[in-house]
Scaffold this active site. Structure first.
Site, PDB file in Angstrom:
ATOM      1  N   ASP A 117       5.267  -2.034   6.001  1.00 13.74           N
ATOM      2  CA  ASP A 117       4.313  -1.224   5.235  1.00 13.74           C
ATOM      3  C   ASP A 117       3.683  -2.064   4.129  1.00 13.74           C
ATOM      4  O   ASP A 117       4.243  -2.174   3.045  1.00 13.74           O
ATOM      5  CB  ASP A 117       5.147  -0.046   4.668  1.00 13.74           C
ATOM      6  CG  ASP A 117       4.465   0.740   3.586  1.00 13.74           C
ATOM      7  OD1 ASP A 117       3.283   1.048   3.754  1.00 13.74           O
ATOM      8  OD2 ASP A 117       5.136   1.058   2.574  1.00 13.74           O
ATOM      9  N   ILE A 169      -8.310   0.508   6.254  1.00 14.78           N
ATOM     10  CA  ILE A 169      -8.074  -0.084   4.929  1.00 14.78           C
ATOM     11  C   ILE A 169      -9.122   0.451   3.967  1.00 14.78           C
ATOM     12  O   ILE A 169     -10.325   0.331   4.207  1.00 14.78           O
ATOM     13  CB  ILE A 169      -8.088  -1.628   4.976  1.00 14.78           C
ATOM     14  CG1 ILE A 169      -6.820  -2.100   5.719  1.00 14.78           C
ATOM     15  CG2 ILE A 169      -8.157  -2.225   3.561  1.00 14.78           C
ATOM     16  CD1 ILE A 169      -6.565  -3.574   5.716  1.00 14.78           C
ATOM     17  N   GLY A 170      -8.628   1.085   2.926  1.00 18.92           N
ATOM     18  CA  GLY A 170      -9.521   1.539   1.859  1.00 18.92           C
ATOM     19  C   GLY A 170      -9.942   2.985   1.974  1.00 18.92           C
ATOM     20  O   GLY A 170     -10.697   3.462   1.133  1.00 18.92           O
ATOM     21  N   CYS A 175      -6.975   6.022  -2.845  1.00 18.82           N
ATOM     22  CA  CYS A 175      -7.119   4.571  -2.707  1.00 18.82           C
ATOM     23  C   CYS A 175      -8.329   4.055  -3.495  1.00 18.82           C
ATOM     24  O   CYS A 175      -9.397   4.660  -3.455  1.00 18.82           O
ATOM     25  CB  CYS A 175      -7.316   4.280  -1.221  1.00 18.82           C
ATOM     26  SG  CYS A 175      -7.622   2.573  -0.890  1.00 18.82           S
ATOM     27  N   GLY A 207      -5.065   7.625   6.698  1.00 23.66           N
ATOM     28  CA  GLY A 207      -5.851   7.708   5.461  1.00 23.66           C
ATOM     29  C   GLY A 207      -7.210   8.341   5.649  1.00 23.66           C
ATOM     30  O   GLY A 207      -7.893   8.112   6.649  1.00 23.66           O
ATOM     31  N   SER A 230      -2.234  13.061   1.644  1.00 30.78           N
ATOM     32  CA  SER A 230      -2.607  14.177   0.772  1.00 30.78           C
ATOM     33  C   SER A 230      -2.413  15.538   1.450  1.00 30.78           C
ATOM     34  O   SER A 230      -2.055  16.509   0.790  1.00 30.78           O
ATOM     35  CB  SER A 230      -4.058  14.037   0.296  1.00 30.78           C
ATOM     36  OG  SER A 230      -4.943  14.285   1.336  1.00 30.78           O
ATOM     37  N   GLY A 256      -1.082   7.135  -5.290  1.00 29.83           N
ATOM     38  CA  GLY A 256      -1.108   5.931  -4.467  1.00 29.83           C
ATOM     39  C   GLY A 256       0.053   5.048  -4.868  1.00 29.83           C
ATOM     40  O   GLY A 256       0.414   4.988  -6.045  1.00 29.83           O
ATOM     41  N   ARG A 264       4.599   0.988 -12.083  1.00 29.16           N
ATOM     42  CA  ARG A 264       5.459   0.966 -13.270  1.00 29.16           C
ATOM     43  C   ARG A 264       6.826   1.554 -12.927  1.00 29.16           C
ATOM     44  O   ARG A 264       7.848   1.022 -13.297  1.00 29.16           O
ATOM     45  CB  ARG A 264       4.802   1.779 -14.386  1.00 29.16           C
ATOM     46  CG  ARG A 264       4.617   0.955 -15.654  1.00 29.16           C
ATOM     47  CD  ARG A 264       3.906   1.745 -16.722  1.00 29.16           C
ATOM     48  NE  ARG A 264       2.491   1.453 -16.786  1.00 29.16           N
ATOM     49  CZ  ARG A 264       1.506   2.321 -16.584  1.00 29.16           C
ATOM     50  NH1 ARG A 264       1.771   3.579 -16.278  1.00 29.16           N
ATOM     51  NH2 ARG A 264       0.257   1.967 -16.673  1.00 29.16           N
TER      52      ARG A 264
END
Ligand code: IMP
Length: 312
Positions: A117, A169-170, A175, A207, A230, A256, A264
């Protein structure tokens, strides 16, 4: 310069149909290496989507969850082990550090699918990871990998040994890769391209899927299964609590995995931030959301006169 299409740019033209009842539509998909999905819906390996509760419940409904990797090896394998041998489940791993230990622990805990992934799957580290995991697990375990945006990427991952490949992608709802990096390909365009491949690997449309109509469009373009973030994050089976907004709306957090917030939390620092932290409306029971999607997919196939995803 090329023009590419995505879900909102197209509609399928209704076709003559001799399907009398939507129950005649069979959504079962043979996914390779003994992985059979009676419903070709896979939940995203994200910490606001796929943990044990999602895996157990989506598995019982015929789909598959990929348990995310933003935890310790022990936490991930404990989630898998808590499911017994009862449902089909997958585990996400990365391409650095603990990915071999993670794969080993996940297999011992009972997964049938390892998902490599990473955001940019057409990459030498993915090649190395597929090859070393294949050496570890042999031929019985299904290796999913990604993400790719091109036919070249799809073919390379298939040649490196991936059984299924996450395509797009994207395009994810949370994203920001296209804004942050200037890279990406419209989601449906990637599926259309990858469907040209002569390799056996399965295509996962990942996605940007917002409703059952988009799922039908992905299947029509050549996808074997869809991966949803989502659409499932707002159900009772996703991790996290329901909260009420000032206007009284019920919502759940959805973020995301490359958002600053998520980075974090899982690695204590932020490098390139390619996603956002957001929330989605609370949609109630997973089973109800899945049944509603399934009804839409069956209806969609019947509008095209198709009795199976392949026929479509
Ligand atoms: P959604 O179904 O449109 O919400 O998209 C879910 C997909 O977005 C996941 O399966 C991943 O492929 C992708 N994704 C997850 N986190 C991030 C991120 O932080 N940045 C970009 N893409 C992401």
């Amino acid at each position: 310069m090329k023009t590419g299409i995505t879900y909102d740019d197209v509609l399928l033209v209704p076709q003559y149909s001799d399907i009398i009842s939507r129950t005649e539509v069979n959504l079962a998909t043979e996914f390779g290496k003994g992985v059979e999905l009676s419903l070709p819906i896979i939940s995203s390996p994200m910490d606001t989507v796929s943990e044990a509760d999602m895996a157990g419940n989506l598995g019982e409904l015929g789909g598959l969850s990929i348990i995310h990797r933003y935890n310790t090896v022990e936490e991930q394998s404990a989630m898998i082990a808590s499911l017994g041998k009862k449902v089909l489940v997958g585990a996400a791993v990365g391409v650095l550090d603990d990915y071999m230990d993670r794969s080993r622990a996940a297999i011992e805990a009972g997964v049938k699918v390892i998902c490599i992934d990473v955001a940019h799957g057409h990459h030498i580290l993915v090649k190395r990871a597929i090859q070393s995991i294949r050496e570890l697990v042999g031929d019985d375990i299904h290796i999913m990998a990604g993400n790719v945006a091109t036919l070249e990427g799809f073919n390379d991952l298939a040649d490196w040994g991936a059984d299924s490949i996450r395509c797009n992608i994207g395009g994810g709802s949370i994203c920001t890769t296209r804004i942050q990096t200037g890279h990406g390909v419209p989601g449906l365009e990637t599926i259309l391209q990858c469907a040209q491949s002569d390799r056996d690997a399965k295509i996962i449309a990942d996605g940007g899927i917002k409703n059952s109509g988009d799922i039908v469009k992905a299947f029509a373009a050549g996808a074997d299964a869809v991966m949803l973030g989502s659409l499932l994050a707002g159900t009772d089976c996703s991790p996290g609590t329901i909260f009420k907004t000032e206007t009284g709306e019920l919502r759940k957090t959805y973020r995301g995995m490359a958002s600053a917030d998520a980075q974090r939390d899982w690695r204590g620092r932020v490098s390139s931030c390619e996603g956002i932290s957001s929330s989605v409306p609370y949609r109630g029971k997973l089973a109800d959301v899945i049944k509603e999607l399934e009804r839409g997919i069956r209806s969609g196939l019947s509008y095209s006169g198709a009795r199976s995803v392949r026929e479509l």
